[in-house]
Write a protein that holds these residues in place. Structure first.
Motif, PDB file in Angstrom:
ATOM      1  N   ASN A   1      28.838  -4.108 -53.010  1.00  0.00           N
ATOM      2  CA  ASN A   1      28.240  -2.848 -53.663  1.00  0.00           C
ATOM      3  C   ASN A   1      27.372  -2.894 -55.146  1.00  0.00           C
ATOM      4  O   ASN A   1      26.444  -2.503 -55.169  1.00  0.00           O
ATOM      5  CB  ASN A   1      29.242  -1.806 -53.885  1.00  0.00           C
ATOM      6  N   GLU A   2      28.129  -3.957 -56.049  1.00  0.00           N
ATOM      7  CA  GLU A   2      27.505  -4.220 -57.325  1.00  0.00           C
ATOM      8  C   GLU A   2      25.930  -4.669 -56.988  1.00  0.00           C
ATOM      9  O   GLU A   2      25.155  -4.435 -57.954  1.00  0.00           O
ATOM     10  CB  GLU A   2      28.434  -5.078 -57.994  1.00  0.00           C
ATOM     11  N   SER A   3      25.843  -5.895 -56.227  1.00  0.00           N
ATOM     12  CA  SER A   3      24.586  -6.279 -56.315  1.00  0.00           C
ATOM     13  C   SER A   3      23.522  -5.608 -55.559  1.00  0.00           C
ATOM     14  O   SER A   3      22.359  -5.740 -55.829  1.00  0.00           O
ATOM     15  CB  SER A   3      24.804  -7.825 -55.409  1.00  0.00           C
ATOM     16  N   LYS A   4      24.098  -4.800 -54.490  1.00  0.00           N
ATOM     17  CA  LYS A   4      22.921  -3.469 -54.049  1.00  0.00           C
ATOM     18  C   LYS A   4      22.402  -2.670 -54.957  1.00  0.00           C
ATOM     19  O   LYS A   4      21.338  -2.421 -55.162  1.00  0.00           O
ATOM     20  CB  LYS A   4      23.971  -2.889 -52.962  1.00  0.00           C
ATOM     21  N   VAL A   5      23.277  -2.385 -55.943  1.00  0.00           N
ATOM     22  CA  VAL A   5      22.812  -1.504 -57.303  1.00  0.00           C
ATOM     23  C   VAL A   5      22.015  -2.271 -57.995  1.00  0.00           C
ATOM     24  O   VAL A   5      20.776  -1.848 -58.415  1.00  0.00           O
ATOM     25  CB  VAL A   5      23.906  -1.081 -58.071  1.00  0.00           C
ATOM     26  N   MET A   6      22.150  -3.420 -58.221  1.00  0.00           N
ATOM     27  CA  MET A   6      21.243  -4.337 -59.125  1.00  0.00           C
ATOM     28  C   MET A   6      19.768  -4.402 -58.441  1.00  0.00           C
ATOM     29  O   MET A   6      18.984  -4.747 -59.065  1.00  0.00           O
ATOM     30  CB  MET A   6      21.873  -5.804 -59.360  1.00  0.00           C
ATOM     31  N   THR A   7      19.940  -4.584 -57.173  1.00  0.00           N
ATOM     32  CA  THR A   7      18.642  -4.883 -56.377  1.00  0.00           C
ATOM     33  C   THR A   7      18.043  -3.983 -55.707  1.00  0.00           C
ATOM     34  O   THR A   7      17.400  -3.768 -54.658  1.00  0.00           O
ATOM     35  CB  THR A   7      18.729  -6.064 -55.446  1.00  0.00           C
ATOM     36  N   SER A   8      18.279  -2.521 -56.120  1.00  0.00           N
ATOM     37  CA  SER A   8      17.841  -1.390 -55.357  1.00  0.00           C
ATOM     38  C   SER A   8      16.413  -1.258 -55.697  1.00  0.00           C
ATOM     39  O   SER A   8      15.794  -2.021 -56.493  1.00  0.00           O
ATOM     40  CB  SER A   8      18.458  -0.060 -56.174  1.00  0.00           C
ATOM     41  N   LYS A   9      15.699  -0.472 -54.937  1.00  0.00           N
ATOM     42  CA  LYS A   9      14.071  -0.388 -54.869  1.00  0.00           C
ATOM     43  C   LYS A   9      13.874   0.305 -56.249  1.00  0.00           C
ATOM     44  O   LYS A   9      12.787  -0.321 -56.775  1.00  0.00           O
ATOM     45  CB  LYS A   9      13.842   0.906 -53.880  1.00  0.00           C
ATOM     46  N   LYS A  10      14.375   0.946 -56.945  1.00  0.00           N
ATOM     47  CA  LYS A  10      14.100   1.663 -58.146  1.00  0.00           C
ATOM     48  C   LYS A  10      14.081   0.438 -59.031  1.00  0.00           C
ATOM     49  O   LYS A  10      13.142   0.024 -59.926  1.00  0.00           O
ATOM     50  CB  LYS A  10      15.227   2.216 -58.524  1.00  0.00           C
ATOM     51  N   GLU A  11      14.996  -0.848 -59.118  1.00  0.00           N
ATOM     52  CA  GLU A  11      14.605  -1.946 -59.936  1.00  0.00           C
ATOM     53  C   GLU A  11      13.623  -2.579 -59.764  1.00  0.00           C
ATOM     54  O   GLU A  11      12.905  -2.893 -60.657  1.00  0.00           O
ATOM     55  CB  GLU A  11      16.209  -2.869 -59.711  1.00  0.00           C
ATOM     56  N   TYR A  12      13.221  -2.900 -58.414  1.00  0.00           N
ATOM     57  CA  TYR A  12      12.014  -3.508 -58.054  1.00  0.00           C
ATOM     58  C   TYR A  12      10.709  -2.699 -58.852  1.00  0.00           C
ATOM     59  O   TYR A  12       9.537  -3.335 -59.073  1.00  0.00           O
ATOM     60  CB  TYR A  12      11.652  -3.664 -56.630  1.00  0.00           C
ATOM     61  N   LYS A  13      10.686  -1.469 -58.865  1.00  0.00           N
ATOM     62  CA  LYS A  13       9.404  -0.693 -59.394  1.00  0.00           C
ATOM     63  C   LYS A  13       9.333  -0.818 -60.914  1.00  0.00           C
ATOM     64  O   LYS A  13       8.125  -0.777 -61.374  1.00  0.00           O
ATOM     65  CB  LYS A  13       9.768   0.783 -59.220  1.00  0.00           C
ATOM     66  N   LYS A  14      10.340  -1.219 -61.552  1.00  0.00           N
ATOM     67  CA  LYS A  14      10.063  -1.424 -62.993  1.00  0.00           C
ATOM     68  C   LYS A  14       9.151  -2.438 -63.461  1.00  0.00           C
ATOM     69  O   LYS A  14       9.164  -3.756 -62.841  1.00  0.00           O
ATOM     70  CB  LYS A  14      11.581  -1.682 -63.704  1.00  0.00           C
ATOM     71  N   THR A  15       8.330  -2.097 -64.369  1.00  0.00           N
ATOM     72  CA  THR A  15       7.376  -2.946 -65.021  1.00  0.00           C
ATOM     73  C   THR A  15       7.965  -3.235 -66.474  1.00  0.00           C
ATOM     74  O   THR A  15       8.176  -2.371 -67.221  1.00  0.00           O
ATOM     75  CB  THR A  15       5.997  -2.469 -65.172  1.00  0.00           C
ATOM     76  N   SER A  16       8.221  -4.510 -66.936  1.00  0.00           N
ATOM     77  CA  SER A  16       8.380  -4.801 -68.155  1.00  0.00           C
ATOM     78  C   SER A  16       7.267  -5.031 -69.142  1.00  0.00           C
ATOM     79  O   SER A  16       6.301  -5.631 -68.873  1.00  0.00           O
ATOM     80  CB  SER A  16       9.677  -6.158 -68.082  1.00  0.00           C
ATOM     81  N   LEU A  17       7.820  -4.741 -70.361  1.00  0.00           N
ATOM     82  CA  LEU A  17       6.669  -4.797 -71.370  1.00  0.00           C
ATOM     83  C   LEU A  17       7.210  -5.522 -72.524  1.00  0.00           C
ATOM     84  O   LEU A  17       8.478  -5.300 -72.700  1.00  0.00           O
ATOM     85  CB  LEU A  17       6.104  -3.348 -71.866  1.00  0.00           C
ATOM     86  N   THR A  18       6.813  -6.611 -72.932  1.00  0.00           N
ATOM     87  CA  THR A  18       7.324  -7.174 -74.162  1.00  0.00           C
ATOM     88  C   THR A  18       6.351  -7.305 -75.155  1.00  0.00           C
ATOM     89  O   THR A  18       5.206  -7.886 -75.077  1.00  0.00           O
ATOM     90  CB  THR A  18       7.725  -8.816 -73.803  1.00  0.00           C
ATOM     91  N   LEU A  19       6.932  -6.890 -76.344  1.00  0.00           N
ATOM     92  CA  LEU A  19       6.014  -7.206 -77.693  1.00  0.00           C
ATOM     93  C   LEU A  19       6.648  -7.841 -78.774  1.00  0.00           C
ATOM     94  O   LEU A  19       7.696  -7.805 -79.015  1.00  0.00           O
ATOM     95  CB  LEU A  19       5.688  -5.705 -78.000  1.00  0.00           C
ATOM     96  N   ASN A  20       5.731  -8.851 -78.985  1.00  0.00           N
ATOM     97  CA  ASN A  20       6.464  -9.932 -80.187  1.00  0.00           C
ATOM     98  C   ASN A  20       5.885  -9.101 -81.661  1.00  0.00           C
ATOM     99  O   ASN A  20       4.953  -8.698 -81.720  1.00  0.00           O
ATOM    100  CB  ASN A  20       5.952 -11.310 -80.125  1.00  0.00           C
ATOM    101  N   GLY A  21       6.807  -9.425 -82.569  1.00  0.00           N
ATOM    102  CA  GLY A  21       6.297  -9.200 -84.067  1.00  0.00           C
ATOM    103  C   GLY A  21       6.334  -7.417 -84.336  1.00  0.00           C
ATOM    104  O   GLY A  21       5.370  -7.275 -85.231  1.00  0.00           O
TER     105      GLY A  21
END
Length: 198
Positions: free
Chosen positions: A23-43
């Motif tokens: 159940n825990e891994s199912k929450v981690m790999t839900s469709k909602k997680e796949y939709k996220k776009t990560s943004l990384t900004l340095n400085g």
């Protein structure tokens, strides 16, 4: 009999644990997680502003950076309607624009269209107004001075500068013209406004 009961209890605990992990891994790999776009900004610095705007300049999201260093966050941008958007990081002397487009629930960053616009630096020293502006793209820059009077803003000086990478201007205000001034600088599709007292 005791061994059978102990083995049964151990198996029940093991299955319960496995189900818990499943159940825990199912929450981690839900469709909602796949939709996220990560943004990384340095400085980045604490207090800088990050916004998401649409192609018309309408602000859809706004956040003040809470910690200096590296900013990392996931955004679900797929819920936006198809179209062009951009992240805008408003720093001390620079505004960085990171464009992206949404099409059919997928997000594509347009790296080649990233731009940085440098803000003008306006200082007052004695009766002088010092203006510095960096324009790496040699874009036209317009500087206008308005004197703030009881009737409103009165234009007192206007200047257009072209094909100049480093703009440096010094304007001297005579003693008898001490007042409150509104300085408007237009460059690279942006308008910067500052009020100063001399």
């Amino acid at each position: 009999m005791k061994k059978v009961i102990k083995k049964s209890i151990a198996l029940i605990i093991m299955f319960t644990t496995l189900l818990g992990y499943a159940n825990e891994s199912k929450v981690m790999t839900s469709k909602k997680e796949y939709k996220k776009t990560s943004l990384t900004l340095n400085g980045v610095k604490e207090g800088q502003k990050l916004v998401i705007k649409d192609q018309n300049g309408l602000t859809l999201y706004k956040e003040l950076i809470k910690e200096s260093g590296t900013y990392y966050k996931g955004f679900d941008l797929t819920s936006l309607p198809d179209g062009k958007y951009y992240f805008e990081l408003d720093k001390d002397f620079e505004i960085k624009t990171i464009p992206f487009k949404v099409k059919s629930n997928s997000v594509v960053f347009e790296k080649e269209e990233e731009v940085s616009v440098f803000k003008p630096i306006i200082r007052v020293k004695d009766n002088r107004i010092l203006i510095s502006k960096l324009s790496l793209e040699l874009k036209p820059t317009e500087i206008k001075f308005y004197e703030m009077t009881s009737e409103g803003a009165k234009l007192v000086h206007s200047e257009s500068i072209e094909n100049t990478k480093i703009i440096e201007r010094i304007y001297r205000i005579a003693e008898k013209y001490k007042s409150t001034y509104k300085i408007v600088i237009k460059s690279e599709g942006r308008e910067f406004v500052e009020y100063i007292n001399i």
